[in-house]
Design a protein around this motif. Structure first.
Motif, PDB file in Angstrom:
ATOM      1  N   ALA A   1      62.802  80.375  57.278  1.00 17.32           N
ATOM      2  CA  ALA A   1      61.977  80.795  58.414  1.00 17.32           C
ATOM      3  C   ALA A   1      60.642  80.055  58.462  1.00 17.32           C
ATOM      4  CB  ALA A   1      61.735  82.301  58.350  1.00 17.32           C
ATOM      5  N   ASN A   2      60.300  79.385  57.362  1.00 13.74           N
ATOM      6  CA  ASN A   2      59.038  78.639  57.285  1.00 13.74           C
ATOM      7  C   ASN A   2      59.318  77.212  56.838  1.00 13.74           C
ATOM      8  OD1 ASN A   2      56.749  80.881  57.557  1.00 13.74           O
ATOM      9  ND2 ASN A   2      58.344  81.721  56.243  1.00 13.74           N
ATOM     10  N   PRO A   3      59.953  76.414  57.685  1.00  9.88           N
ATOM     11  CA  PRO A   3      60.392  75.068  57.302  1.00  9.88           C
ATOM     12  C   PRO A   3      59.260  74.114  56.909  1.00  9.88           C
ATOM     13  CG  PRO A   3      60.561  75.371  59.680  1.00  9.88           C
ATOM     14  CD  PRO A   3      60.287  76.721  59.097  1.00  9.88           C
ATOM     15  N   LYS A   4      58.046  74.415  57.333  1.00  7.88           N
ATOM     16  CA  LYS A   4      56.930  73.532  56.998  1.00  7.88           C
ATOM     17  C   LYS A   4      56.335  73.852  55.627  1.00  7.88           C
ATOM     18  CE  LYS A   4      55.537  72.518  61.750  1.00  7.88           C
ATOM     19  NZ  LYS A   4      54.422  72.529  62.743  1.00  7.88           N
ATOM     20  N   VAL A   5      56.773  74.935  55.034  1.00  9.12           N
ATOM     21  CA  VAL A   5      56.271  75.337  53.720  1.00  9.12           C
ATOM     22  C   VAL A   5      57.125  74.697  52.632  1.00  9.12           C
ATOM     23  CG1 VAL A   5      55.914  77.276  52.155  1.00  9.12           C
ATOM     24  CG2 VAL A   5      55.333  77.513  54.574  1.00  9.12           C
ATOM     25  N   THR A   6      56.478  74.137  51.625  1.00  8.62           N
ATOM     26  CA  THR A   6      57.187  73.498  50.515  1.00  8.62           C
ATOM     27  C   THR A   6      57.352  74.483  49.363  1.00  8.62           C
ATOM     28  OG1 THR A   6      56.163  71.382  51.091  1.00  8.62           O
ATOM     29  CG2 THR A   6      57.200  71.550  48.933  1.00  8.62           C
ATOM     30  N   VAL A   7      58.599  74.700  48.963  1.00  3.96           N
ATOM     31  CA  VAL A   7      58.896  75.620  47.861  1.00  3.96           C
ATOM     32  C   VAL A   7      59.525  74.841  46.713  1.00  3.96           C
ATOM     33  CG1 VAL A   7      60.132  77.688  47.139  1.00  3.96           C
ATOM     34  CG2 VAL A   7      59.252  77.532  49.474  1.00  3.96           C
ATOM     35  N   VAL A   8      59.012  75.039  45.515  1.00  2.00           N
ATOM     36  CA  VAL A   8      59.547  74.394  44.314  1.00  2.00           C
ATOM     37  C   VAL A   8      60.001  75.491  43.346  1.00  2.00           C
ATOM     38  CG1 VAL A   8      58.945  73.045  42.262  1.00  2.00           C
ATOM     39  CG2 VAL A   8      58.169  72.308  44.523  1.00  2.00           C
ATOM     40  N   TYR A   9      61.149  75.275  42.721  1.00  2.00           N
ATOM     41  CA  TYR A   9      61.722  76.257  41.810  1.00  2.00           C
ATOM     42  C   TYR A   9      61.609  75.757  40.370  1.00  2.00           C
ATOM     43  CZ  TYR A   9      63.731  78.075  46.132  1.00  2.00           C
ATOM     44  OH  TYR A   9      63.890  78.583  47.394  1.00  2.00           O
ATOM     45  N   VAL A  10      61.106  76.618  39.505  1.00  4.07           N
ATOM     46  CA  VAL A  10      60.949  76.250  38.096  1.00  4.07           C
ATOM     47  C   VAL A  10      61.626  77.313  37.231  1.00  4.07           C
ATOM     48  CG1 VAL A  10      59.330  75.828  36.203  1.00  4.07           C
ATOM     49  CG2 VAL A  10      58.767  75.057  38.529  1.00  4.07           C
ATOM     50  N   PRO A  11      62.710  76.965  36.554  1.00  2.54           N
ATOM     51  CA  PRO A  11      63.360  77.939  35.662  1.00  2.54           C
ATOM     52  C   PRO A  11      62.571  78.080  34.367  1.00  2.54           C
ATOM     53  CG  PRO A  11      64.483  75.821  35.553  1.00  2.54           C
ATOM     54  CD  PRO A  11      63.418  75.672  36.600  1.00  2.54           C
ATOM     55  N   VAL A  12      62.410  79.308  33.913  1.00  3.67           N
ATOM     56  CA  VAL A  12      61.709  79.529  32.647  1.00  3.67           C
ATOM     57  C   VAL A  12      62.649  79.180  31.494  1.00  3.67           C
ATOM     58  CG1 VAL A  12      60.188  81.306  33.585  1.00  3.67           C
ATOM     59  CG2 VAL A  12      62.395  81.966  32.597  1.00  3.67           C
ATOM     60  N   VAL A  13      62.077  78.849  30.344  1.00  2.00           N
ATOM     61  CA  VAL A  13      62.889  78.425  29.189  1.00  2.00           C
ATOM     62  C   VAL A  13      62.420  79.162  27.932  1.00  2.00           C
ATOM     63  CG1 VAL A  13      63.558  76.173  30.081  1.00  2.00           C
ATOM     64  CG2 VAL A  13      61.363  76.402  28.949  1.00  2.00           C
ATOM     65  N   TRP A  14      62.417  80.476  28.026  1.00  2.13           N
ATOM     66  CA  TRP A  14      61.881  81.275  26.929  1.00  2.13           C
ATOM     67  C   TRP A  14      62.795  81.331  25.704  1.00  2.13           C
ATOM     68  CZ3 TRP A  14      60.819  85.133  31.307  1.00  2.13           C
ATOM     69  CH2 TRP A  14      59.544  84.900  31.843  1.00  2.13           C
ATOM     70  N   ASN A  15      64.106  81.167  25.886  1.00  2.44           N
ATOM     71  CA  ASN A  15      65.044  81.260  24.766  1.00  2.44           C
ATOM     72  C   ASN A  15      66.240  80.351  25.035  1.00  2.44           C
ATOM     73  OD1 ASN A  15      66.776  82.734  26.576  1.00  2.44           O
ATOM     74  ND2 ASN A  15      65.561  84.571  26.131  1.00  2.44           N
ATOM     75  N   GLU A  16      67.197  80.353  24.115  1.00  3.30           N
ATOM     76  CA  GLU A  16      68.331  79.436  24.241  1.00  3.30           C
ATOM     77  C   GLU A  16      69.189  79.733  25.473  1.00  3.30           C
ATOM     78  OE1 GLU A  16      68.861  76.669  22.456  1.00  3.30           O
ATOM     79  OE2 GLU A  16      66.882  77.192  21.680  1.00  3.30           O
ATOM     80  N   THR A  17      69.347  81.009  25.800  1.00  2.00           N
ATOM     81  CA  THR A  17      70.115  81.362  26.991  1.00  2.00           C
ATOM     82  C   THR A  17      69.413  80.859  28.244  1.00  2.00           C
ATOM     83  OG1 THR A  17      71.016  83.345  25.931  1.00  2.00           O
ATOM     84  CG2 THR A  17      71.077  83.263  28.328  1.00  2.00           C
ATOM     85  N   ALA A  18      68.093  81.049  28.300  1.00  2.00           N
ATOM     86  CA  ALA A  18      67.315  80.581  29.449  1.00  2.00           C
ATOM     87  C   ALA A  18      67.379  79.061  29.552  1.00  2.00           C
ATOM     88  CB  ALA A  18      65.868  81.052  29.331  1.00  2.00           C
ATOM     89  N   LYS A  19      67.372  78.364  28.431  1.00  5.08           N
ATOM     90  CA  LYS A  19      67.467  76.905  28.442  1.00  5.08           C
ATOM     91  C   LYS A  19      68.818  76.450  29.002  1.00  5.08           C
ATOM     92  CE  LYS A  19      64.307  75.955  24.596  1.00  5.08           C
ATOM     93  NZ  LYS A  19      64.179  75.428  23.206  1.00  5.08           N
ATOM     94  N   LEU A  20      69.872  77.155  28.626  1.00  5.77           N
ATOM     95  CA  LEU A  20      71.202  76.838  29.152  1.00  5.77           C
ATOM     96  C   LEU A  20      71.212  76.980  30.672  1.00  5.77           C
ATOM     97  CD1 LEU A  20      74.279  76.390  29.076  1.00  5.77           C
ATOM     98  CD2 LEU A  20      74.527  78.844  28.551  1.00  5.77           C
ATOM     99  N   HIS A  21      70.662  78.085  31.156  1.00  4.55           N
ATOM    100  CA  HIS A  21      70.621  78.335  32.595  1.00  4.55           C
ATOM    101  C   HIS A  21      69.746  77.308  33.306  1.00  4.55           C
ATOM    102  CE1 HIS A  21      71.673  82.882  31.897  1.00  4.55           C
ATOM    103  NE2 HIS A  21      72.547  82.048  31.373  1.00  4.55           N
ATOM    104  N   ALA A  22      68.642  76.932  32.656  1.00  3.02           N
ATOM    105  CA  ALA A  22      67.737  75.941  33.256  1.00  3.02           C
ATOM    106  C   ALA A  22      68.425  74.587  33.380  1.00  3.02           C
ATOM    107  CB  ALA A  22      66.462  75.823  32.418  1.00  3.02           C
ATOM    108  N   LYS A  23      69.223  74.217  32.383  1.00  2.00           N
ATOM    109  CA  LYS A  23      69.947  72.947  32.445  1.00  2.00           C
ATOM    110  C   LYS A  23      70.874  72.921  33.649  1.00  2.00           C
ATOM    111  CE  LYS A  23      70.096  71.654  27.529  1.00  2.00           C
ATOM    112  NZ  LYS A  23      70.996  71.402  26.381  1.00  2.00           N
ATOM    113  N   LEU A  24      71.523  74.042  33.917  1.00  2.44           N
ATOM    114  CA  LEU A  24      72.422  74.099  35.066  1.00  2.44           C
ATOM    115  C   LEU A  24      71.650  73.945  36.369  1.00  2.44           C
ATOM    116  CD1 LEU A  24      74.772  76.915  33.788  1.00  2.44           C
ATOM    117  CD2 LEU A  24      75.512  74.642  34.504  1.00  2.44           C
ATOM    118  N   PHE A  25      70.459  74.558  36.422  1.00  2.13           N
ATOM    119  CA  PHE A  25      69.657  74.405  37.635  1.00  2.13           C
ATOM    120  C   PHE A  25      69.264  72.947  37.832  1.00  2.13           C
ATOM    121  CE2 PHE A  25      65.464  73.848  39.544  1.00  2.13           C
ATOM    122  CZ  PHE A  25      65.728  74.316  40.822  1.00  2.13           C
TER     123      PHE A  25
END
Length: 218
Positions: free
Chosen positions: A84-108
């Motif tokens: 709904a706000n095409p002029k707004v820039t959104v960036v996604y940053v996955p957190v990497v607090w533990n090994e599971t989060a790192k696995l998920h971040a790699k997929l992102f």
């Protein structure tokens, strides 16, 4: 110039100035200071990071985790808001607090540059929401592999993404960004690389976006 004409001009200028002042006050958006935390020097500190410089000063940065139930609920809201706000820039940053989060971040980071990233991103949320607490990292890898194959990815490409160090730089970037903005929970949103939304001061997830809008002046 006679005194009457001078008085008339001074009065007219005063009225114009008052009207302009009133417009400025009406347009100025006031945000409750308790709803955000300001990081005045964040941009300067992060300027040395190539990945941050490549962002070109985004309007919104979302810190997320696929395994976070609140992130799972917030994701569709943010996607709809972004559309709904095409002029707004959104960036996604996955957190990497533990090994599971790192696995998920790699997929992102693996899907980040793919044409259908938005759909796969939501699909990963939906998949992780079905995981059991007893699922080991290896169990999760198998489920991710099956899901990614269904999305048209080659198994060897997926295995390399999650088992290699190909995304070490991106994971470090996530860690640096998380530390720079003192991210201790997700989802968390940073506006203009300066204002971190204070979730504890909000009543519902939608308030994250409404507060962001106020800070952006939308």
């Amino acid at each position: 110039m006679n005194k009457s004409l001078r008085h008339l001009l001074i009065t007219a200028c005063g009225i114009v100035a008052l009207l302009l002042s009133g417009c400025d006050k009406a347009e100025k958006i006031t945000v409750d200071a308790g709803k955000f935390v300001e990081f005045k020097n964040a941009k300067t500190q992060l300027a040395a990071l190539p990945a941050y410089a490549a962002m070109s000063d985004p309007d919104l940065i979302e810190f997320f985790a696929y395994g976070c139930s609140h992130c799972q609920n917030f994701a569709p809201m943010l996607t709809q808001w972004e559309q709904a706000n095409p002029k707004v820039t959104v960036v996604y940053v996955p957190v990497v607090w533990n090994e599971t989060a790192k696995l998920h971040a790699k997929l992102f980071y693996f899907i980040q540059d793919k044409p259908n990233v938005a759909a796969i991103h939501q699909g990963l949320y939906d998949l992780v929401a079905t995981f059991s607490r007893t699922d080991s990292i290896d169990d999760q890898k198998v489920k991710f592999l099956v899901f990614m194959q269904e999305q048209g990815f080659q198994p060897l490409d997926v295995i390399r993404a999650i088992d290699s160090d190909d995304y070490a730089a991106q994971l470090q970037f996530s860690a640096d960004m998380t530390q720079a903005f003192d991210i201790t929970g997700t989802p968390n949103v940073v506006v203009s690389s300066q204002y971190k939304i204070n979730n504890s001061a909000l009543q519902k997830l939608e308030d994250i976006l409404s507060t962001s809008e106020q800070l952006l002046g939308l």
